[in-house]
Write a protein that holds these residues in place. Structure first.
Motif, mmCIF file in Angstrom:
data_model
loop_
_atom_site.group_PDB
_atom_site.id
_atom_site.type_symbol
_atom_site.label_atom_id
_atom_site.label_comp_id
_atom_site.label_asym_id
_atom_site.label_seq_id
_atom_site.Cartn_x
_atom_site.Cartn_y
_atom_site.Cartn_z
ATOM 1 N N ARG A 158 33.773 25.754 45.022
ATOM 2 C CA ARG A 158 34.591 26.802 45.647
ATOM 3 C C ARG A 158 34.018 28.163 45.299
ATOM 4 O O ARG A 158 33.779 28.467 44.120
ATOM 5 C CB ARG A 158 36.031 26.692 45.143
ATOM 6 N N ALA A 159 33.785 28.983 46.308
ATOM 7 C CA ALA A 159 33.309 30.353 46.105
ATOM 8 C C ALA A 159 34.530 31.251 45.909
ATOM 9 O O ALA A 159 35.116 31.734 46.869
ATOM 10 C CB ALA A 159 32.491 30.819 47.310
ATOM 11 N N GLN A 160 34.911 31.459 44.645
ATOM 12 C CA GLN A 160 36.110 32.229 44.334
ATOM 13 C C GLN A 160 35.754 33.651 43.942
ATOM 14 O O GLN A 160 35.030 33.881 42.971
ATOM 15 C CB GLN A 160 36.879 31.568 43.187
ATOM 16 N N ALA A 161 36.242 34.621 44.701
ATOM 17 C CA ALA A 161 36.019 36.024 44.370
ATOM 18 C C ALA A 161 36.908 36.430 43.194
ATOM 19 O O ALA A 161 38.101 36.123 43.170
ATOM 20 C CB ALA A 161 36.313 36.905 45.574
ATOM 21 N N VAL A 162 36.288 37.116 42.229
ATOM 22 C CA VAL A 162 37.001 37.573 41.036
ATOM 23 C C VAL A 162 36.741 39.067 40.867
ATOM 24 O O VAL A 162 35.598 39.525 40.923
ATOM 25 C CB VAL A 162 36.524 36.807 39.782
ATOM 26 N N LEU A 163 37.807 39.828 40.646
ATOM 27 C CA LEU A 163 37.664 41.263 40.430
ATOM 28 C C LEU A 163 37.261 41.548 38.987
ATOM 29 O O LEU A 163 37.321 40.669 38.122
ATOM 30 C CB LEU A 163 38.977 41.973 40.766
ATOM 31 N N ARG A 164 36.870 42.766 38.719
ATOM 32 C CA ARG A 164 36.398 43.151 37.385
ATOM 33 C C ARG A 164 37.470 42.924 36.321
ATOM 34 O O ARG A 164 37.155 42.587 35.167
ATOM 35 C CB ARG A 164 35.965 44.620 37.393
ATOM 36 N N ASP A 165 38.744 43.083 36.686
ATOM 37 C CA ASP A 165 39.816 42.926 35.705
ATOM 38 C C ASP A 165 40.237 41.473 35.508
ATOM 39 O O ASP A 165 41.198 41.189 34.786
ATOM 40 C CB ASP A 165 41.025 43.778 36.089
ATOM 41 N N GLY A 166 39.523 40.534 36.147
ATOM 42 C CA GLY A 166 39.835 39.120 35.989
ATOM 43 C C GLY A 166 40.797 38.576 37.018
ATOM 44 O O GLY A 166 41.151 37.393 36.975
ATOM 45 N N THR A 167 41.218 39.391 37.963
ATOM 46 C CA THR A 167 42.110 38.921 39.018
ATOM 47 C C THR A 167 41.367 37.995 39.964
ATOM 48 O O THR A 167 40.283 38.315 40.453
ATOM 49 C CB THR A 167 42.670 40.109 39.826
ATOM 50 N N LEU A 168 41.956 36.831 40.210
ATOM 51 C CA LEU A 168 41.428 35.923 41.216
ATOM 52 C C LEU A 168 41.920 36.409 42.575
ATOM 53 O O LEU A 168 43.126 36.471 42.816
ATOM 54 C CB LEU A 168 41.933 34.494 40.965
ATOM 55 N N VAL A 169 41.022 36.779 43.458
ATOM 56 C CA VAL A 169 41.421 37.274 44.781
ATOM 57 C C VAL A 169 42.125 36.142 45.514
ATOM 58 O O VAL A 169 41.558 35.060 45.710
ATOM 59 C CB VAL A 169 40.196 37.765 45.577
ATOM 60 N N ASP A 170 43.379 36.382 45.907
ATOM 61 C CA ASP A 170 44.176 35.282 46.461
ATOM 62 C C ASP A 170 44.319 35.334 47.976
ATOM 63 O O ASP A 170 45.078 34.566 48.551
ATOM 64 C CB ASP A 170 45.561 35.229 45.807
ATOM 65 N N ASP A 171 43.585 36.227 48.624
ATOM 66 C CA ASP A 171 43.637 36.287 50.085
ATOM 67 C C ASP A 171 42.212 36.378 50.609
ATOM 68 O O ASP A 171 41.268 36.613 49.861
ATOM 69 C CB ASP A 171 44.448 37.505 50.540
ATOM 70 N N PHE A 172 42.056 36.146 51.905
ATOM 71 C CA PHE A 172 40.757 36.382 52.509
ATOM 72 C C PHE A 172 40.407 37.864 52.326
ATOM 73 O O PHE A 172 41.284 38.728 52.404
ATOM 74 C CB PHE A 172 40.774 36.027 53.995
ATOM 75 N N LEU A 173 39.135 38.120 52.087
ATOM 76 C CA LEU A 173 38.701 39.492 51.833
ATOM 77 C C LEU A 173 37.536 39.822 52.766
ATOM 78 O O LEU A 173 36.476 39.198 52.684
ATOM 79 C CB LEU A 173 38.269 39.652 50.372
ATOM 80 N N ILE A 174 37.758 40.780 53.654
ATOM 81 C CA ILE A 174 36.744 41.219 54.611
ATOM 82 C C ILE A 174 36.578 42.724 54.439
ATOM 83 O O ILE A 174 37.565 43.468 54.512
ATOM 84 C CB ILE A 174 37.154 40.892 56.059
ATOM 85 N N GLY B 71 32.446 45.061 44.838
ATOM 86 C CA GLY B 71 33.635 45.251 44.008
ATOM 87 C C GLY B 71 34.193 43.971 43.438
ATOM 88 O O GLY B 71 35.295 43.960 42.878
ATOM 89 N N MET B 72 33.469 42.878 43.573
ATOM 90 C CA MET B 72 33.896 41.574 43.077
ATOM 91 C C MET B 72 32.644 40.756 42.789
ATOM 92 O O MET B 72 31.542 41.176 43.075
ATOM 93 C CB MET B 72 34.777 40.855 44.106
ATOM 94 N N ARG B 73 32.840 39.605 42.201
ATOM 95 C CA ARG B 73 31.759 38.642 42.035
ATOM 96 C C ARG B 73 32.280 37.263 42.409
ATOM 97 O O ARG B 73 33.458 36.957 42.197
ATOM 98 C CB ARG B 73 31.242 38.605 40.586
ATOM 99 N N ILE B 74 31.394 36.455 42.940
ATOM 100 C CA ILE B 74 31.735 35.059 43.165
ATOM 101 C C ILE B 74 31.588 34.313 41.846
ATOM 102 O O ILE B 74 30.506 34.334 41.221
ATOM 103 C CB ILE B 74 30.826 34.418 44.233
ATOM 104 N N CYS C 141 27.756 35.424 48.960
ATOM 105 C CA CYS C 141 28.118 36.609 49.744
ATOM 106 C C CYS C 141 28.040 37.898 48.937
ATOM 107 O O CYS C 141 27.662 38.951 49.468
ATOM 108 C CB CYS C 141 29.508 36.445 50.359
ATOM 109 N N ASP C 142 28.384 37.864 47.653
ATOM 110 C CA ASP C 142 28.302 39.081 46.849
ATOM 111 C C ASP C 142 26.854 39.489 46.621
ATOM 112 O O ASP C 142 26.521 40.679 46.606
ATOM 113 C CB ASP C 142 29.044 38.910 45.520
ATOM 114 N N GLU C 143 25.971 38.500 46.456
ATOM 115 C CA GLU C 143 24.546 38.802 46.291
ATOM 116 C C GLU C 143 23.974 39.428 47.562
ATOM 117 O O GLU C 143 23.186 40.379 47.499
ATOM 118 C CB GLU C 143 23.783 37.523 45.945
ATOM 119 N N VAL C 144 24.369 38.892 48.713
ATOM 120 C CA VAL C 144 23.898 39.455 49.977
ATOM 121 C C VAL C 144 24.420 40.876 50.151
ATOM 122 O O VAL C 144 23.694 41.765 50.600
ATOM 123 C CB VAL C 144 24.314 38.559 51.166
ATOM 124 N N ALA C 145 25.684 41.110 49.780
ATOM 125 C CA ALA C 145 26.231 42.470 49.886
ATOM 126 C C ALA C 145 25.404 43.456 49.070
ATOM 127 O O ALA C 145 25.117 44.572 49.516
ATOM 128 C CB ALA C 145 27.691 42.485 49.420
#
Length: 405
Positions: free
Chosen positions: A351-367, A223-226, A211-215
């Motif tokens: 698992r496709a886990q979204a990670v922010l630049r600061d290393g935070t694992l996104v813990d909610d659905f992100l739309i 603003g994140m990477r899988i 999804c990040d590549e498609v974005a």
């Protein structure tokens, strides 16, 4: 003039991704706005080939998730809707309930915290002592447990297939997206690997592991990477040892639930998953390495920050991946009778886990939204459970973009 413009579009809403979230979105759009033309592009030759079709098939209750979060609201609502959907279409399912078991004194406060969280999320929870646990699972050992009555199991691949059929959308399989030309005033034109061009007024990105590549293909910064994490499973050679679903108390620092025991809809028992870094977006084994994808992961600062922050946890997961004996030892905390010979390797998931630049694992659905575009950027477990409410939310945003087109 209007008629000429209509002919320029192949569909009103173009969905990239034929997993359960993409197909639920197509289903929700045609339910909410009959007559809306929807096309789904899926690079595989059938639906649900990745996250949807490679999990333990659990209909999650929603007990783990922060009250008020999308995960909590959509999982609780989605669990009830998924049971109803399966019953309506004759899809194999069962509401089994599950045990969450504390095996160490240090886990007891977290177990009690789950009781409170469950009540805040409107989930029926029953606290159990060892003797009461044995009524549900005679072979499971622990200091205390909670029973969550709304948890179930189903065949999510069959659900995805039914969503595809019932949506009335055009589903194009084998349609690997290689380029996107999105123009805010004109919608999007998508080029697939076979040279086809598909034009839609509004684009929906439900590409899961990609999804990040498609974005970025669309021209939006996600603003994140899988960062892909492989979850490895075993089948239990003696399924009679487990009657239902048994989970450990999860570590709140991670979005992973730990190795658990799941009696599936087919009567077999799956054990897993662990969580180890995958060396490709679809890296279902250590032998699957894609240098470009691995390089993109290593180039993301968040991936290194995760590694530095959680290296001890990661080392334990890696050891259990490489050593069946270590994996067995972890399982024995819940199920003392299990032996290495009882564990038969089964298909892994990623698992496709979204990670922010600061290393935070996104813990909610992100739309997120862009011009004439809706991106689903984080939808790992419990997204299959929550797929019907997620689909409605994405459909609402897509139809809003369509109305403004």
């Amino acid at each position: 003039m209007v008629q000429v413009r209509e002919l320029a579009y192949d569909c009103d809403v173009l969905v990239i991704g034929g997993g359960i979230v993409g197909l639920s979105t197509a289903y929700a759009i045609t339910r909410a706005a009959p007559g809306t033309r929807v096309t789904v592009l899926e690079k595989e030759q059938g639906p649900a080939r990745h996250q949807t079709g490679r999990n333990s098939g659990v209909i999650h209750s929603g007990i783990y998730y922060r009250p008020g979060s999308l995960k909590a609201r959509y999982a609780v609502r989605g669990a009830a809707e998924m049971v109803k959907f399966c019953a309506e279409y004759g899809i194999a399912h069962a509401v089994t309930g599950k045990l969450i078991v504390a095996t160490d004194k240090a886990e007891l406060p977290r177990l009690h915290g789950l009781v409170q969280r469950g009540r805040e999320n409107g989930i029926p929870v029953r606290e159990l002592g060892p003797a009461q646990m044995a009524e549900y699972e005679p072979e499971v050992r622990g200091l205390a447990a909670i029973h969550v009555g709304t948890t179930g199991i189903c065949d999510f691949v069959a659900v995805a297939q039914q969503l595809a059929e019932s949506s009335g959308a055009e589903i194009r399989y084998g349609a690997d997206v290689v380029r996107v030309d999105r123009r805010p005033g004109r919608g999007a034109a998508v080029l697939t690997a076979d040279g086809a061009i598909v034009r839609g007024r509004v684009l929906v990105n439900c590409a899961g592991l990609h999804c990040d590549e498609v974005a970025r293909l669309v021209g939006d910064d996600p603003g994140m990477r899988i960062v892909p994490f492989r979850g490895e499973y075993y089948s239990l050679a003696r399924p009679e040892l487990v009657h239902g679903l048994v989970y450990p108390v999860p570590d709140p620092a991670f979005p992973f639930l730990g190795v658990h025991l799941t009696r599936g809809i087919d009567g077999g028992v799956h054990i897993g998953p662990n969580a180890v870094p995958a060396l490709a977006r679809e890296g279902y084994g250590w032998g699957v390495v894609r240098p470009r994808e691995l390089g993109a992961t290593l180039a993301w600062p968040g991936a290194w920050r995760i590694a530095r922050r959680h290296w001890r946890y990661g080392a334990g997961e890696l050891r259990r991946s490489l050593s069946k004996q270590a994996f067995t030892y972890a399982v024995r905390r819940l199920l003392p009778a299990v032996t290495p010979d009882d564990l038969v390797p089964a298909a892994a998931g990623v698992r496709a886990q979204a990670v922010l630049r600061d290393g935070t694992l996104v813990d909610d659905f992100l739309i997120r939204e862009g011009p004439r575009t809706v991106h689903v950027l984080n939808a790992p477990s419990p997204a299959a459970t929550a797929s019907l409410p997620i689909g409605r939310e994405v459909a609402r945003r897509a139809l809003g973009a369509l109305a403004g087109a």
